[in-house]
Design a protein around this motif. Structure first.
Motif, PDB file in Angstrom:
ATOM      1  N   ALA A 155       0.773  -1.259   0.037  1.00 56.63           N
ATOM      2  CA  ALA A 155      -0.048  -0.073  -0.038  1.00 56.63           C
ATOM      3  C   ALA A 155       0.666   1.399  -0.008  1.00 56.63           C
ATOM      4  O   ALA A 155       0.638   2.288  -1.006  1.00 56.63           O
ATOM      5  CB  ALA A 155      -0.956   0.020   1.142  1.00 56.63           C
ATOM      6  N   ALA A 156       1.812   1.166   0.718  1.00 61.04           N
ATOM      7  CA  ALA A 156       2.869   2.196   0.850  1.00 61.04           C
ATOM      8  C   ALA A 156       3.781   2.437  -0.432  1.00 61.04           C
ATOM      9  O   ALA A 156       3.908   3.639  -0.671  1.00 61.04           O
ATOM     10  CB  ALA A 156       3.712   2.187   2.075  1.00 61.04           C
ATOM     11  N   ALA A 157       4.142   1.311  -0.962  1.00 62.77           N
ATOM     12  CA  ALA A 157       4.762   1.518  -2.045  1.00 62.77           C
ATOM     13  C   ALA A 157       4.032   1.727  -3.354  1.00 62.77           C
ATOM     14  O   ALA A 157       4.237   2.760  -4.335  1.00 62.77           O
ATOM     15  CB  ALA A 157       5.365  -0.017  -2.468  1.00 62.77           C
ATOM     16  N   VAL A 158       2.874   1.287  -3.483  1.00 67.25           N
ATOM     17  CA  VAL A 158       1.990   1.680  -4.451  1.00 67.25           C
ATOM     18  C   VAL A 158       1.665   3.425  -4.434  1.00 67.25           C
ATOM     19  O   VAL A 158       1.801   3.738  -5.567  1.00 67.25           O
ATOM     20  CB  VAL A 158       0.649   0.885  -4.460  1.00 67.25           C
ATOM     21  N   ASP A 159       1.417   3.943  -3.166  1.00 67.94           N
ATOM     22  CA  ASP A 159       1.411   5.321  -3.128  1.00 67.94           C
ATOM     23  C   ASP A 159       2.286   6.151  -3.413  1.00 67.94           C
ATOM     24  O   ASP A 159       2.364   6.924  -4.234  1.00 67.94           O
ATOM     25  CB  ASP A 159       0.804   5.425  -1.581  1.00 67.94           C
ATOM     26  N   ALA A 160       3.535   5.587  -2.989  1.00 74.61           N
ATOM     27  CA  ALA A 160       4.940   6.422  -3.377  1.00 74.61           C
ATOM     28  C   ALA A 160       5.149   6.162  -4.918  1.00 74.61           C
ATOM     29  O   ALA A 160       5.688   7.201  -5.628  1.00 74.61           O
ATOM     30  CB  ALA A 160       5.923   5.777  -2.687  1.00 74.61           C
ATOM     31  N   THR A 161       4.868   5.192  -5.467  1.00 79.55           N
ATOM     32  CA  THR A 161       4.968   4.686  -6.759  1.00 79.55           C
ATOM     33  C   THR A 161       4.147   5.833  -7.903  1.00 79.55           C
ATOM     34  O   THR A 161       4.426   6.280  -8.910  1.00 79.55           O
ATOM     35  CB  THR A 161       4.635   3.222  -7.391  1.00 79.55           C
ATOM     36  N   LYS A 162       2.923   6.207  -7.311  1.00 78.52           N
ATOM     37  CA  LYS A 162       1.955   6.798  -8.063  1.00 78.52           C
ATOM     38  C   LYS A 162       2.685   8.209  -8.404  1.00 78.52           C
ATOM     39  O   LYS A 162       2.529   8.867  -9.270  1.00 78.52           O
ATOM     40  CB  LYS A 162       0.788   7.099  -7.401  1.00 78.52           C
ATOM     41  N   PHE A 163       3.315   8.562  -7.208  1.00 78.27           N
ATOM     42  CA  PHE A 163       3.913  10.033  -7.227  1.00 78.27           C
ATOM     43  C   PHE A 163       5.255   9.893  -8.116  1.00 78.27           C
ATOM     44  O   PHE A 163       5.441  11.064  -8.921  1.00 78.27           O
ATOM     45  CB  PHE A 163       4.566  10.443  -5.826  1.00 78.27           C
ATOM     46  N   ALA A 164       5.956   8.820  -8.137  1.00 76.50           N
ATOM     47  CA  ALA A 164       6.946   8.741  -8.747  1.00 76.50           C
ATOM     48  C   ALA A 164       6.768   8.685 -10.484  1.00 76.50           C
ATOM     49  O   ALA A 164       7.378   9.322 -11.234  1.00 76.50           O
ATOM     50  CB  ALA A 164       7.701   7.345  -8.434  1.00 76.50           C
ATOM     51  N   LEU A 165       5.605   7.897 -10.670  1.00 80.10           N
ATOM     52  CA  LEU A 165       5.203   7.908 -12.105  1.00 80.10           C
ATOM     53  C   LEU A 165       4.974   9.317 -12.832  1.00 80.10           C
ATOM     54  O   LEU A 165       4.820   9.401 -13.937  1.00 80.10           O
ATOM     55  CB  LEU A 165       4.180   6.734 -12.290  1.00 80.10           C
ATOM     56  N   ALA A 166       3.973   9.911 -11.777  1.00 78.12           N
ATOM     57  CA  ALA A 166       3.780  11.440 -12.049  1.00 78.12           C
ATOM     58  C   ALA A 166       4.503  12.598 -12.241  1.00 78.12           C
ATOM     59  O   ALA A 166       4.489  13.523 -12.622  1.00 78.12           O
ATOM     60  CB  ALA A 166       2.717  11.800 -11.250  1.00 78.12           C
ATOM     61  N   GLY A 167       5.791  12.006 -11.681  1.00 76.26           N
ATOM     62  CA  GLY A 167       7.036  12.957 -11.764  1.00 76.26           C
ATOM     63  C   GLY A 167       7.207  13.617 -10.734  1.00 76.26           C
ATOM     64  O   GLY A 167       8.002  14.547 -10.773  1.00 76.26           O
ATOM     65  N   ASP A 168       6.403  13.453  -9.707  1.00 76.28           N
ATOM     66  CA  ASP A 168       6.150  14.326  -8.427  1.00 76.28           C
ATOM     67  C   ASP A 168       7.235  13.763  -7.293  1.00 76.28           C
ATOM     68  O   ASP A 168       7.805  12.706  -7.495  1.00 76.28           O
ATOM     69  CB  ASP A 168       4.997  14.307  -7.626  1.00 76.28           C
TER      70      ASP A 168
END
Lengths: 231, 229
Positions: free
Chosen positions: B181-194
């Protein structure tokens, strides 16, 4: 009096509801060769595995070379070499690669000359590049013996080392036991071959139902007593 | 020093063993590719939904494929006699645990690197900068540590059980929920370039530490009595 190299007090091992070993008290002198007899399931292999730290005692205390098994298991393992029914290296490894793996894992100094002489001695020099999974039962047993020879262990624990071997292979096991004794090492030899066991040992121990039921100095005359106890 | 030498040796020989059969990495990769393909057929990668769920997709692919590699840590041809040999060597169970975690982690990371590359092609993901890619890599590595640390212990525990492969997944997947859950949340940010927040990294890192500690303790207990394990 020499201090015992293996000291066992009230040793017990339980698997679920079944006692594999109960109340074992033993003291084995350095340089002694001990033959362990007993029917299948009498506790011989469990006893060897406990000494090799592969198992944890349910009750009792064991010291090996003065080291408490419960607290110094790593140091005990450096002094003990256990032979089981299969070599301890991956089946796709060639024998040569397997021995390199084995000696590396056990931090045993090892060079080409040692490799050659061990392979020569176990009669597998010509098969050194073949993977273990192409070996017959007897050849795999010889490969296990090569592992034993590649280590400089103080205590040898041999579990049915004659299994699957031809007469030459059996003679090889005899010579390993004799050489180890001559060098002052201690050997515990589990076997069903009573005559051979008595010849190769200074002392004979018979297990029955997880208990020691006979513990006498070995001699040809002891054969009848051993067979009688074995029933 | 001795423990470090044993640690390095165990990892080295695990890789030599893998190089001989290649079944761990190849099966993980094949499974990951099939999973990605199925996802791309099921959800149009360019659609709004596709973009929204892609972080979950990549982690689900890692989880399902990585479980194959974790399962292989203590299974496969001759695995039991090899394990016996290692347990009889003068190597502590703690050293063995960390060596197994490291070698399995490296196998899984190889699969993840190739999978991430294919994922980026299929889902038209472009990282705007090296820093953005770096953030993605950091989060993948952190998530994988948690995944592998507990997985290796469960793999040792289920290795001799009939149907142990299934049991491993039944036990592993629920335990992975917090890390994932924590990794998916952080991955969303990383994929969006945030930018990733410190909170996100600390959260995944904290789970890693808990899982490593728990994995190590359990691993020692499981392998302290070979026949009972």
């Amino acid at each position: 009096m020499t201090a015992a190299v293996i000291e066992v007090h009230d040793l017990g091992k339980r698997y679920g509801e079944r006692d594999a070993l109960r109340g074992i008290d033993l003291s084995i002198e350095p340089g002694c060769s001990v033959a362990l007899f007993g029917h299948n399931g009498s506790g011989k292999t469990t006893f060897l595995k406990l000494l090799a730290t592969l198992l944890k005692p349910t009750t009792g205390r064991v010291t090996v070379a003065g080291l408490d098994l419960a607290r110094r298991s790593c140091a005990v393992r450096a002094r003990v070499s256990l032979l089981l029914d299969r070599p301890f290296f991956p089946p796709r490894f060639s024998l040569e690669e397997g021995l390199r793996y084995f000696t590396d894992l056990y931090e045993q100094p090892w060079d080409e000359q040692s490799m050659k002489s061990v392979l020569e001695r176990v009669g597998l020099r010509r098969r050194r590049l073949d993977p273990l999974n192409t070996f017959s039962r007897g050849m795999a047993q010889r490969a296990s013996l090569a592992c034993v020879l590649s280590r400089d262990a103080e205590i040898l624990l041999l579990d049915e080392p004659y299994t699957g071997l031809d007469p030459d292979g059996c003679a090889l096991v005899d010579s390993i036991v004799d050489d180890h004794s001559a060098a002052g090492g201690t050997t515990l030899l589990v076997t069903h071959e009573v005559d051979r066991g008595l010849r190769r040992s200074d002392r004979s121990i018979v297990f029955r139902g997880g208990r020691v039921v006979l513990d006498e100095p070995s001699s040809p005359e002891l054969k009848d007593a051993v067979l009688e106890v074995l029933g | 020093m001795k423990a470090l030498r044993s640690y390095a040796r165990l990892i080295y020989w695990d890789w030599v063993r893998e190089a001989k059969r290649l079944d761990t990495i190849l099966s993980m990769l094949l499974f990951a590719m099939i999973t990605l393909m199925i996802f791309s057929f099921a959800i149009d990668p360019m659609s709004e939904t596709g973009v929204r769920v892609r972080a979950g997709m990549i982690w689900l692919t890692f989880l399902l494929s990585g479980a194959i590699g974790i399962d292989r840590a203590f299974r496969g041809d001759g695995a039991e006699s090899v394990l016996q040999g290692i347990l009889l060597a003068p190597v502590s169970r703690v050293t063995l645990y960390y060596a197994k975690v490291t070698s399995t982690f490296l196998f899984v990371v190889v699969m993840e690197a190739i999978t991430l590359f294919v994922f980026c092609l299929l889902y038209d993901v472009e990282f705007e900068s090296a820093a953005a890619l770096g953030r993605m890599i950091v989060i993948i590595l952190l998530g994988t540590i948690g995944f592998v640390s507990v997985g290796v212990t469960l793999s040792a525990m289920t290795r001799t059980i009939k149907g142990g492969e299934v049991l491993l997944r039944i036990l592993l997947f629920p335990l992975m929920i917090p890390v994932f859950a924590a990794a998916v949340d952080a991955t969303k940010f990383a994929l969006a370039g945030d930018e990733l927040t410190m909170k996100q990294l600390v959260l995944v890192g904290a789970f890693d530490l808990v899982y490593l500690a728990a994995g190590q303790i359990l691993f020692e207990v499981i392998l302290s009595d070979y026949d009972a394990s």
